[in-house]
Design an enzyme around this catalytic site. Structure first.
Site, mmCIF file in Angstrom:
data_model
loop_
_atom_site.group_PDB
_atom_site.id
_atom_site.type_symbol
_atom_site.label_atom_id
_atom_site.label_comp_id
_atom_site.label_asym_id
_atom_site.label_seq_id
_atom_site.Cartn_x
_atom_site.Cartn_y
_atom_site.Cartn_z
ATOM 1 N N PRO A 2 63.169 -5.854 54.636
ATOM 2 C CA PRO A 2 62.158 -6.673 55.316
ATOM 3 C C PRO A 2 62.827 -7.817 56.085
ATOM 4 C CG PRO A 2 61.671 -6.434 52.961
ATOM 5 C CD PRO A 2 63.048 -5.913 53.186
ATOM 6 N N GLU A 3 62.444 -7.957 57.358
ATOM 7 C CA GLU A 3 62.989 -9.025 58.194
ATOM 8 C C GLU A 3 61.877 -10.032 58.484
ATOM 9 O OE1 GLU A 3 65.074 -7.355 61.567
ATOM 10 O OE2 GLU A 3 65.536 -5.526 60.487
#
Ligand SMILES: [Zn+2]
Length: 279
Positions: A2-3
């Site tokens: 996840p960014e």
């Protein structure tokens, strides 16, 4: 992993559900996910109220009354899920928080177990690990400050964008999408960019990240929001994960190369190497 857009989506979801809630209990199932710093603080969480939820880079910060904050890093496969206690919990759920007067519990689930949790004093949070060395927030940066980041940075653009001390929150997917949008080659040195190119990069970064947040992130494998829903931005990826497929801009086959051990996808036609000397 996840960014920024995925973590931002989770944070917004959590904010809606847990701000103002009081913790009735928390339970550690897998101790490996706990960072030692502030571990004794975990005992003090019962009775604390959630006052704010925010994102810094790829980290989720849950601030509590009583001067403590919980910090969550999802790393590769971490998830923060609100689920009813009767919903089945698999062996990958490592930490649980229950709230007074709330049906759902907050679960930290992580298949690969690279993610971690720490409980720190809120007043020291920005000067201690894991936050202290984070670079600026990409969406808070004015163009002038963004431009200054590149002065004297000989590193390759792709590596710079992935460096969390340079900019916090961008990972492999969004670095590739941003560089494509800007028409810049991932191997070009940061210091070789012209003013015009830096401006294009700044604009591309803002466009791609805002659009990805609007689409609630990219779900390639594990990513889900706090309610367990997938994001939609994966359908709009122009280069990431599209090796040998035609570039949406010019039809040239997208190439995949390794940069610093990570796969990088780009269009060799739209993102040509700059052959200018980096003076
Ligand atoms: Zn192209």
């Amino acid at each position: 992993m996840p960014e920024l857009p995925e973590v931002e989506t989770i944070v917004r979801g959590l904010r809606r559900r847990i701000i103002g809630r009081t913790i009735s209990s928390c339970r550690v199932i897998e101790t490996r996910i706990l960072r030692k710093t502030g571990i004794h603080n975990l005992e003090k969480l019962t009775g604390c109220k959630v006052t704010a939820v925010e994102r810094r880079g790829k980290l989720i910060l849950v601030h509590l009354s009583g001067g403590l904050s919980l910090v969550f890093h999802l790393k590769m496969t971490g998830q923060m899920l609100l689920a009813l206690p009767q919903e089945p919990r698999d062996k990958h759920t490592h930490f649980l928080i229950n709230f007074r007067m709330m049906d759902a519990e907050l679960r930290f689930r992580d298949v690969r177990k690279f993610g971690f949790i720490c409980c720190l004093e809120t007043s020291k949070i920005f000067t201690e690990e894991p936050l202290k060395n984070l670079g600026p927030e990409p969406l808070d940066l004015e163009y002038g400050a963004f431009s200054e980041l590149f002065v004297g940075r000989k590193g390759r653009l792709k590596s710079l964008l992935l460096n969390q001390a340079f900019l916090a929150g961008i990972g492999n997917i969004y670095a590739d999408e941003i560089l494509f949008q800007a028409g810049l080659n991932p191997l070009s040195p940061g210091s070789s960019l012209s003013e015009k190119e830096i401006f294009r990069l700044w604009q591309a970064m803002r466009t791609v990240l805002h659009e990805a947040i609007k689409k609630k992130g990219s779900s390639l494998r594990d990513y889900r929001d706090a309610e367990g829903r997938k994001g939609n931005f994966q359908h709009l990826h122009k280069v990431y994960g599209r090796e040998s497929l035609p570039c949406p801009g010019c039809g040239t086959h997208i190439q995949r190369i390794r940069i610093g051990g990570r796969s990088s996808f780009f269009c060799p036609q739209c993102q040509r190497r700059i052959s200018r000397s980096s003076s």
